[in-house]
Design an enzyme around this catalytic site. Structure first.
Site, short mmCIF file in Angstrom:
data_model
loop_
_atom_site.label_atom_id
_atom_site.label_comp_id
_atom_site.label_asym_id
_atom_site.label_seq_id
_atom_site.Cartn_x
_atom_site.Cartn_y
_atom_site.Cartn_z
N ASP A 1 -17.56 6.83 -0.89
CA ASP A 1 -16.46 6.83 -0.20
C ASP A 1 -16.23 8.20 0.53
O ASP A 1 -17.01 8.99 0.23
CB ASP A 1 -15.29 6.47 -1.10
CG ASP A 1 -13.84 6.33 -0.59
OD1 ASP A 1 -13.69 5.93 0.69
OD2 ASP A 1 -12.80 6.17 -1.17
N HIS B 1 -7.71 0.88 -6.03
CA HIS B 1 -7.82 -0.24 -4.86
C HIS B 1 -8.51 -1.47 -5.20
O HIS B 1 -9.44 -1.62 -4.98
CB HIS B 1 -8.85 0.35 -3.87
CG HIS B 1 -8.42 0.03 -2.28
ND1 HIS B 1 -7.60 -1.14 -2.03
CD2 HIS B 1 -9.13 0.09 -1.14
CE1 HIS B 1 -7.66 -1.43 -0.86
NE2 HIS B 1 -8.77 -0.69 -0.21
N ARG C 1 0.75 -1.05 -0.03
CA ARG C 1 -0.05 0.13 0.03
C ARG C 1 0.91 1.39 -0.05
O ARG C 1 1.69 1.51 0.79
CB ARG C 1 -0.86 0.18 1.23
CG ARG C 1 -1.44 1.37 1.43
CD ARG C 1 -2.66 1.34 2.43
NE ARG C 1 -3.96 0.47 2.11
CZ ARG C 1 -4.97 0.39 2.72
NH1 ARG C 1 -5.19 1.33 3.67
NH2 ARG C 1 -5.99 -0.41 2.37
N ARG D 1 -13.23 -9.19 1.86
CA ARG D 1 -12.12 -9.18 1.60
C ARG D 1 -10.96 -10.35 2.00
O ARG D 1 -10.34 -10.85 1.27
CB ARG D 1 -11.30 -8.03 2.46
CG ARG D 1 -11.91 -6.65 2.17
CD ARG D 1 -11.51 -6.08 0.87
NE ARG D 1 -10.10 -5.88 0.44
CZ ARG D 1 -9.41 -4.65 1.27
NH1 ARG D 1 -10.14 -3.61 1.65
NH2 ARG D 1 -8.17 -4.80 0.91
N GLN E 1 -10.11 -3.94 -2.86
CA GLN E 1 -11.29 -3.84 -2.45
C GLN E 1 -12.69 -4.08 -3.58
O GLN E 1 -13.43 -4.60 -3.06
CB GLN E 1 -11.36 -2.27 -2.07
CG GLN E 1 -12.64 -1.86 -1.46
CD GLN E 1 -13.18 -2.42 -0.14
OE1 GLN E 1 -12.20 -2.30 1.06
NE2 GLN E 1 -14.20 -2.83 0.19
N CYS F 1 -16.48 0.95 1.03
CA CYS F 1 -15.24 0.31 1.10
C CYS F 1 -14.79 0.55 2.75
O CYS F 1 -14.04 -0.49 3.37
CB CYS F 1 -14.03 0.74 0.68
SG CYS F 1 -13.59 2.50 0.51
N1 NVA Z 1 -10.44 6.53 -0.55
C1 NVA Z 1 -10.01 5.97 0.58
C2 NVA Z 1 -9.99 4.30 0.66
C3 NVA Z 1 -9.72 3.75 1.91
C4 NVA Z 1 -9.88 2.29 1.91
C5 NVA Z 1 -8.54 6.40 0.74
O1 NVA Z 1 -7.76 6.26 0.02
O2 NVA Z 1 -8.44 6.81 1.91
N1 CP Z 2 -11.12 -0.56 2.75
C1 CP Z 2 -9.97 -0.55 3.05
O1 CP Z 2 -9.02 -0.79 2.41
O2 CP Z 2 -9.82 -0.45 4.60
P1 CP Z 2 -8.24 -0.19 5.35
O3 CP Z 2 -7.67 1.32 5.01
O4 CP Z 2 -8.70 -0.28 6.83
O5 CP Z 2 -7.48 -1.33 4.98
#
Ligand code: NVA
Ligand code: CP
Length: 307
Positions: A224, A131, A104, A292, A134, A264
């Site tokens: 989101d 992502h 990540r 997931r 997800q 998500c």
């Molecule tokens: N769009 C959000 C998704 C978190 C799982 C982020 O990137 O923070």
């Molecule tokens: N939805 C998701 O990826 O959550 P986290 O940021 O908690 O991993």
């Protein structure tokens, strides 16, 4: 050849069908208490995080142990990557220890650089652009709720920020051919290249401004947060820009009868969605989170061949 999973388009419909079928089987077996499988045979998978995570981190860790493997958790800030070690070196070093790299970070280009040198699968655990893990679980959840109705005939609505989640839903619509209406406020549209390419493959991918127009007749309504992890410095401006883009019960009532609500997570109740919608019978948010685990087990089994 090593197979990576960096964008949703990295797998075909046939490959997704295989992964969904496996995830369904693994989920059913786990519900019967049959958690453990020997697939990884004691091999390790590294999880690297440059941003916070709850679901991705825990679901991958559990998936790896339940597949008979060992998870090596690396906080990017504690590694030499954060001190400038070239990604090509990191990829080659980790390839000698572990059998998969789940990563990540901020820029997708970093993942591509790692993948170019890695001899193990590199999996995108979220970037600013995408992502895919997800949306893999989200589509599995949507299919579970369709009860055999064909996915490609469905209409999905996206309301809110055209960021990583929206971009990945766009790619998913291009791969599977379902309709996707996106309502994003001006200045917060999805990645134009991703959108253009998807629209060339699937003319049912549409960008509109009005949430009411986007959700009309949709079988799933998605949103989101208004300020993602890489956008917290813009939070105050975003709260103003996204006025009128909250998913509430009145908006859900415009969707198709029986429509599900998806997110998500983490959610900010009262911002992008009301608590009432999050807690409503239409909400499948915790199924998405659970899935997931099942979907990623199936993904890891597919990407990391058996010994
Ligand atoms: N769009 C959000 C998704 C978190 C799982 C982020 O990137 O923070
Ligand atoms: N939805 C998701 O990826 O959550 P986290 O940021 O908690 O991993």
């Amino acid at each position: 050849m090593t197979k990576h999973y960096i964008t949703f388009r990295d797998l075909s419909v046939d490959e997704y069908d295989h992964i969904f079928a496996r995830a369904k089987k693994l989920k059913a077996e786990r519900l019967r208490g049959q958690h453990l499988r020997p697939h990884l045979g004691g091999r390790s998978v590294a999880l690297v995080f440059a941003k916070p995570s709850t679901r991705t981190r825990v679901s991958f860790d559990c998936a790896i142990s339940e597949l008979g493997g060992n998870c090596v958790l690396i906080n990017l800030a504690d590694s030499q990557i954060s001190r400038g070690e070239p990604p090509s070196h990191t990829a080659r070093v980790l390839s000698r220890y572990v059998s998969g790299l789940v990563y990540r970070t901020y820029q997708e280009s970093e993942l591509r650089e790692l993948a170019a040198s890695a001899t193990i699968p590199v999996v995108n655990a979220l970037t600013n652009q995408q992502h895919p893990c997800q949306v893999l679980a989200d589509l599995f959840t949507f299919v579970e709720n369709l009860d055999g109705r064909p996915l490609e005939k469905q209409l999905v609505a996206w309301v809110g920020d055209g960021h990583n989640m929206a971009n990945t839903w766009i790619e998913a619509a291009a791969v599977f051919g379902f309709g996707l209406n996106l309502a994003c406020p001006e200045g917060h549209d999805p990645d134009p290249a991703i959108l253009k390419r998807a629209q060339a493959d699937n003319p049912r991918v549409r960008l509109v401004r009005s949430p009411a127009e986007a959700v009309a007749g949709a079988g799933a309504v998605n949103t989101d947060v208004f300020a993602s992890m890489d956008q917290t410095h813009e939070r105050d401006k975003r709260m103003l820009d996204f006025r009128g883009y909250q998913v509430d019960s009145a908006l859900m009532a415009r969707a198709a009868p029986g429509a599900i609500f998806m997110h998500c997570l983490p959610a900010h109740p009262g911002e992008e969605v009301t608590d009432e919608v999050l807690e409503s019978p239409a909400s499948v948010i915790f199924d998405e989170a659970e899935n997931r685990l099942h979907a990623q087990k199936a993904l890891l089994e597919y990407l990391i061949p058996p010994l």
